[in-house]
Design a protein around this motif. Structure first.
Motif, PDB file in Angstrom:
ATOM      1  N   MET A   1     -26.560 -15.659  -0.775  1.00  0.00           N
ATOM      2  CA  MET A   1     -27.158 -14.475  -1.409  1.00  0.00           C
ATOM      3  C   MET A   1     -27.721 -14.832  -2.780  1.00  0.00           C
ATOM      4  N   LYS A   2     -27.003 -15.647  -3.517  1.00  0.00           N
ATOM      5  CA  LYS A   2     -27.491 -16.086  -4.832  1.00  0.00           C
ATOM      6  C   LYS A   2     -28.808 -16.850  -4.675  1.00  0.00           C
ATOM      7  N   LYS A   3     -28.876 -17.748  -3.690  1.00  0.00           N
ATOM      8  CA  LYS A   3     -30.102 -18.511  -3.453  1.00  0.00           C
ATOM      9  C   LYS A   3     -31.234 -17.586  -3.003  1.00  0.00           C
ATOM     10  N   ALA A   4     -30.952 -16.616  -2.161  1.00  0.00           N
ATOM     11  CA  ALA A   4     -31.989 -15.671  -1.701  1.00  0.00           C
ATOM     12  C   ALA A   4     -32.550 -14.882  -2.880  1.00  0.00           C
ATOM     13  N   LEU A   5     -31.702 -14.492  -3.813  1.00  0.00           N
ATOM     14  CA  LEU A   5     -32.187 -13.796  -5.005  1.00  0.00           C
ATOM     15  C   LEU A   5     -33.030 -14.722  -5.871  1.00  0.00           C
ATOM     16  N   GLU A   6     -32.586 -15.965  -6.041  1.00  0.00           N
ATOM     17  CA  GLU A   6     -33.364 -16.937  -6.818  1.00  0.00           C
ATOM     18  C   GLU A   6     -34.741 -17.157  -6.202  1.00  0.00           C
ATOM     19  N   GLN A   7     -34.816 -17.118  -4.879  1.00  0.00           N
ATOM     20  CA  GLN A   7     -36.081 -17.320  -4.167  1.00  0.00           C
ATOM     21  C   GLN A   7     -36.909 -16.030  -4.080  1.00  0.00           C
ATOM     22  N   LYS A   8     -36.365 -14.957  -4.654  1.00  0.00           N
ATOM     23  CA  LYS A   8     -37.042 -13.659  -4.719  1.00  0.00           C
ATOM     24  C   LYS A   8     -37.314 -13.041  -3.345  1.00  0.00           C
ATOM     25  N   PHE A   9     -36.381 -13.259  -2.409  1.00  0.00           N
ATOM     26  CA  PHE A   9     -36.475 -12.597  -1.117  1.00  0.00           C
ATOM     27  C   PHE A   9     -36.039 -11.144  -1.284  1.00  0.00           C
ATOM     28  N   ASN A  10     -36.658 -10.239  -0.543  1.00  0.00           N
ATOM     29  CA  ASN A  10     -36.336  -8.815  -0.650  1.00  0.00           C
ATOM     30  C   ASN A  10     -35.548  -8.271   0.529  1.00  0.00           C
ATOM     31  N   HIS A  11     -35.715  -8.894   1.691  1.00  0.00           N
ATOM     32  CA  HIS A  11     -35.076  -8.416   2.915  1.00  0.00           C
ATOM     33  C   HIS A  11     -34.285  -9.565   3.524  1.00  0.00           C
ATOM     34  N   VAL A  12     -32.956  -9.449   3.541  1.00  0.00           N
ATOM     35  CA  VAL A  12     -32.114 -10.529   4.045  1.00  0.00           C
ATOM     36  C   VAL A  12     -31.124 -10.024   5.091  1.00  0.00           C
ATOM     37  N   ILE A  13     -30.873 -10.895   6.036  1.00  0.00           N
ATOM     38  CA  ILE A  13     -29.835 -10.670   7.043  1.00  0.00           C
ATOM     39  C   ILE A  13     -28.822 -11.787   6.847  1.00  0.00           C
ATOM     40  N   ILE A  14     -27.588 -11.420   6.551  1.00  0.00           N
ATOM     41  CA  ILE A  14     -26.516 -12.387   6.368  1.00  0.00           C
ATOM     42  C   ILE A  14     -25.735 -12.444   7.668  1.00  0.00           C
ATOM     43  N   LYS A  15     -25.668 -13.624   8.275  1.00  0.00           N
ATOM     44  CA  LYS A  15     -24.937 -13.801   9.530  1.00  0.00           C
ATOM     45  C   LYS A  15     -23.800 -14.779   9.295  1.00  0.00           C
ATOM     46  N   SER A  16     -22.622 -14.393   9.781  1.00  0.00           N
ATOM     47  CA  SER A  16     -21.432 -15.214   9.597  1.00  0.00           C
ATOM     48  C   SER A  16     -20.491 -15.019  10.773  1.00  0.00           C
ATOM     49  N   ASP A  17     -19.652 -16.030  11.016  1.00  0.00           N
ATOM     50  CA  ASP A  17     -18.631 -15.896  12.046  1.00  0.00           C
ATOM     51  C   ASP A  17     -17.319 -15.339  11.476  1.00  0.00           C
ATOM     52  N   ALA A  18     -17.329 -14.958  10.206  1.00  0.00           N
ATOM     53  CA  ALA A  18     -16.154 -14.359   9.566  1.00  0.00           C
ATOM     54  C   ALA A  18     -16.181 -12.839   9.812  1.00  0.00           C
ATOM     55  N   LYS A  19     -15.754 -12.449  11.000  1.00  0.00           N
ATOM     56  CA  LYS A  19     -15.878 -11.052  11.426  1.00  0.00           C
ATOM     57  C   LYS A  19     -15.208 -10.077  10.462  1.00  0.00           C
ATOM     58  N   ASN A  20     -14.044 -10.422   9.955  1.00  0.00           N
ATOM     59  CA  ASN A  20     -13.353  -9.501   9.044  1.00  0.00           C
ATOM     60  C   ASN A  20     -14.174  -9.232   7.784  1.00  0.00           C
ATOM     61  N   LEU A  21     -14.823 -10.257   7.239  1.00  0.00           N
ATOM     62  CA  LEU A  21     -15.661 -10.056   6.050  1.00  0.00           C
ATOM     63  C   LEU A  21     -16.917  -9.266   6.400  1.00  0.00           C
ATOM     64  N   ILE A  22     -17.567  -9.619   7.496  1.00  0.00           N
ATOM     65  CA  ILE A  22     -18.788  -8.929   7.903  1.00  0.00           C
ATOM     66  C   ILE A  22     -18.497  -7.455   8.160  1.00  0.00           C
ATOM     67  N   ASP A  23     -17.378  -7.161   8.801  1.00  0.00           N
ATOM     68  CA  ASP A  23     -17.011  -5.756   9.048  1.00  0.00           C
ATOM     69  C   ASP A  23     -16.834  -5.004   7.731  1.00  0.00           C
ATOM     70  N   LYS A  24     -16.172  -5.627   6.768  1.00  0.00           N
ATOM     71  CA  LYS A  24     -15.974  -4.989   5.459  1.00  0.00           C
ATOM     72  C   LYS A  24     -17.308  -4.755   4.747  1.00  0.00           C
TER      73      LYS A  24
END
Length: 157
Positions: free
Chosen positions: A61-84
């Motif tokens: 997320m920090k890198k996406a902000l540095e690259q000035k992206f506006n629309h991001v999808i974060i995908k992870s296999d850490a289901k508990n974090l993604i659910d939160k």
């Protein structure tokens, strides 16, 4: 599956060895053509698997902000974090609460930020990057998109 035009998909993974304490995170960012625009492997001072996974999300997320992206999808296999994070619940235990708050802060800076669970077998590149740096214990490795697209090319790019 590639993201829509104007979106960036960020696959993340964290690794932590409970015996040695070795840890690492990996991420890959892909645009709507499925081309990798940026990849990285990093080592943090993580104390748990959950912290390593959260730090992977934080780093991309920090890198996406540095690259000035506006629309991001974060995908992870850490289901508990993604659910939160999907329900905007950013409270963690005292050891990782600050990371969660940073992720919440970062998410508000994007026009749109989506968190999505992705099984490990669909997250192979990020997983391999996290495993590789965990075994090597170097601090930061960047892999350029050209090198990923051309694995037989061993030159410096």
């Amino acid at each position: 599956m590639s993201p829509f035009f104007g979106w960036i998909k960020c696959n993340t993974d964290g690794a932590y060895d409970e015996i040695t304490g070795a840890n690492g995170v990996g991420y890959v960012m892909r645009d709507s053509s499925c081309k990798a625009s940026f990849c990285a492997s990093l080592v943090f001072q993580a104390k748990s698997v959950e912290e390593a996974e959260a730090r992977a999300i934080w780093a991309v997320m920090k890198k996406a902000l540095e690259q000035k992206f506006n629309h991001v999808i974060i995908k992870s296999d850490a289901k508990n974090l993604i659910d939160k994070f999907s329900i905007s619940y950013f409270d963690g235990d005292t050891s990782i609460d600050t990371i969660f708050k940073d992720i919440q802060f970062f998410s508000l800076k994007f026009v749109d930020c989506t968190f999505s669970f992705q099984p490990r077998f669909c997250n192979a590149v990020a997983h391999e990057l996290a495993q590789w740096v965990t075994n090597k214990q170097c601090l930061y490795v960047l892999v350029c998109a050209f090198c990923l697209a051309n694995p037989n090319n061993r030159g410096n790019h």
